[in-house]
Scaffold this motif. Sequence first.
Motif, PDB file in Angstrom:
ATOM      1  N   ASP A 285      -0.327  -4.100  12.155  1.00  6.29           N
ATOM      2  CA  ASP A 285       0.337  -3.694  13.075  1.00  6.29           C
ATOM      3  C   ASP A 285      -0.432  -2.711  13.915  1.00  6.29           C
ATOM      4  OD1 ASP A 285      -0.275  -2.194  10.611  1.00  6.29           O
ATOM      5  OD2 ASP A 285       1.764  -2.056   9.973  1.00  6.29           O
TER       6      ASP A 285
ATOM      7  N   GLY B 236       0.788  -4.913   6.637  1.00  5.96           N
ATOM      8  CA  GLY B 236       1.722  -4.906   7.544  1.00  5.96           C
ATOM      9  C   GLY B 236       1.335  -5.902   9.024  1.00  5.96           C
TER      10      GLY B 236
ATOM     11  N   HIS C 155      -0.645   1.981   9.034  1.00  8.60           N
ATOM     12  CA  HIS C 155       0.012   3.057   8.296  1.00  8.60           C
ATOM     13  C   HIS C 155      -0.832   3.715   7.303  1.00  8.60           C
ATOM     14  CE1 HIS C 155       3.301   0.785  10.086  1.00  8.60           C
ATOM     15  NE2 HIS C 155       3.723   1.955  10.486  1.00  8.60           N
TER      16      HIS C 155
ATOM     17  N   ASP D  11      -4.446  -1.233   7.851  1.00  4.76           N
ATOM     18  CA  ASP D  11      -3.041  -1.181   8.364  1.00  4.76           C
ATOM     19  C   ASP D  11      -2.943   0.005   9.023  1.00  4.76           C
ATOM     20  OD1 ASP D  11      -0.266  -2.598   7.380  1.00  4.76           O
ATOM     21  OD2 ASP D  11      -0.167  -0.170   7.914  1.00  4.76           O
TER      22      ASP D  11
ATOM     23  N   HIS E  90       0.835  -1.247  -0.148  1.00  9.60           N
ATOM     24  CA  HIS E  90       0.001  -0.031   0.095  1.00  9.60           C
ATOM     25  C   HIS E  90       0.765   1.218   0.170  1.00  9.60           C
ATOM     26  CE1 HIS E  90      -0.642   0.585   4.708  1.00  9.60           C
ATOM     27  NE2 HIS E  90       0.514   0.177   4.451  1.00  9.60           N
TER      28      HIS E  90
HETATM   29 ZN    ZN Z   1       1.648  -0.907   8.117  1.00  9.26          ZN
END
Ligand code: ZN
Length: 385
Positions: free
Chosen positions: A324, A363, A237, A235, A190
Amino acid sequence: MIILHDPDTLRHEAAEFVGAKLTPAVESPDRIRNITEALIASNYKLLSLSSTEEDKAQTLEIAHLTHDKQYLHHVSSAHSLWLSAGIVGPQESVLPECFPFPHSVTSQPGPRPPKDVFARAGYYAFDLSSGIMQESWTSIIASAHLAARAVEMIHVPHDQVADAIGTSIAPPGSQAKGKTVIALCRPPGHHCDGRRAGGYCYINNAAVAVSAFRAVQSQASGQPVSPKIAVLDLDFHHGNGTQEIFYNDPDVLYVSIHGEDEFPYYTGSVDERGGPDADAVGKNVNLPLRTGSSFSEYMKLLTEGLKHIVKHDPMFLVISMGFDTFRLDPLGNFAIDTEDYAVMARTVRDQLADVPAVVLLEGGYVVEHLGPNFLAFLGGWDSGA
Ligand code: ZN
Ligand code: OKS
């Protein structure tokens, strides 16, 4: 549901710079090992693929729809070029030296790809966490192939797949729902945009899934069609690459819940709403969340994000699924626990039960918790509407 895996995704083992130290990348093959072992121990059936040369060529063609040709050529060839030039040894990674100057008045109308193979590493990346080693391309193309194949499998009746692998993979009655295919992608995708690797990402697997879905639908219609699609990025992030690729595309809604002011630092604000075409404004929804946020705070944003998706009325859903967001993750800071992933998955499924979906791994770095968190997510998804 079907879960796709390819052992070639374990081959990539690059180095990254963390602070001033060159170390093995946090994004490791053990992540996939932990998930596949947990799945097997819980009697989930994995469909283990091995891509043929033809599969790889087809996947590359799909990747070229959203990625620059010279960029992909760089990623696939840089290590062998550096090796023959004596810049790296066989076990070492290609990493950037010098980045383009994005705001320089003297490099207008914009930097061009440098001729120097050493300099190109910086032109085609935005950070020092996306090294290219000898076997990286093998994993990168295998990962993108899993995303493309997941989309193909959406269109195959699941009982046929069940026959092929000799087991029941769908609970009775589930055929009426939107089908789900899960792909154990590695490396993730991503952060990668049209021509830059970064954040452990080299090909944007979510973009590959979108392109593959459009190709299948266009083929079925006998003419190019652009069905409405949603990408939900869970995710920790912000998926800057996915955002950028679809920013001006009114048919693809991108919704992301992510840590505020975290990696990749320069994107992910609520002001980034899509465009400039009027039809694309509002088709990018960023929902940043403060450091230390609890699962109940997360759920408020998930509910808001799902409203946008339901309103978009997609024919197909891509979930960029990172673990994550887990409370112990070294690269995240939310207070989300294992059982919360079941609630998260069930909430998504309850709102979008009739929409075919692919779930792509992004992640998640606490290796020994990845399997349990993944299983919790699957359990919740299956218990949904
Ligand atoms: Zn991530
Ligand atoms: C610091 C770490 C760089 C990458 C962090 C983000 C990776 C990720 N050198 N993205 O979703 O999980």
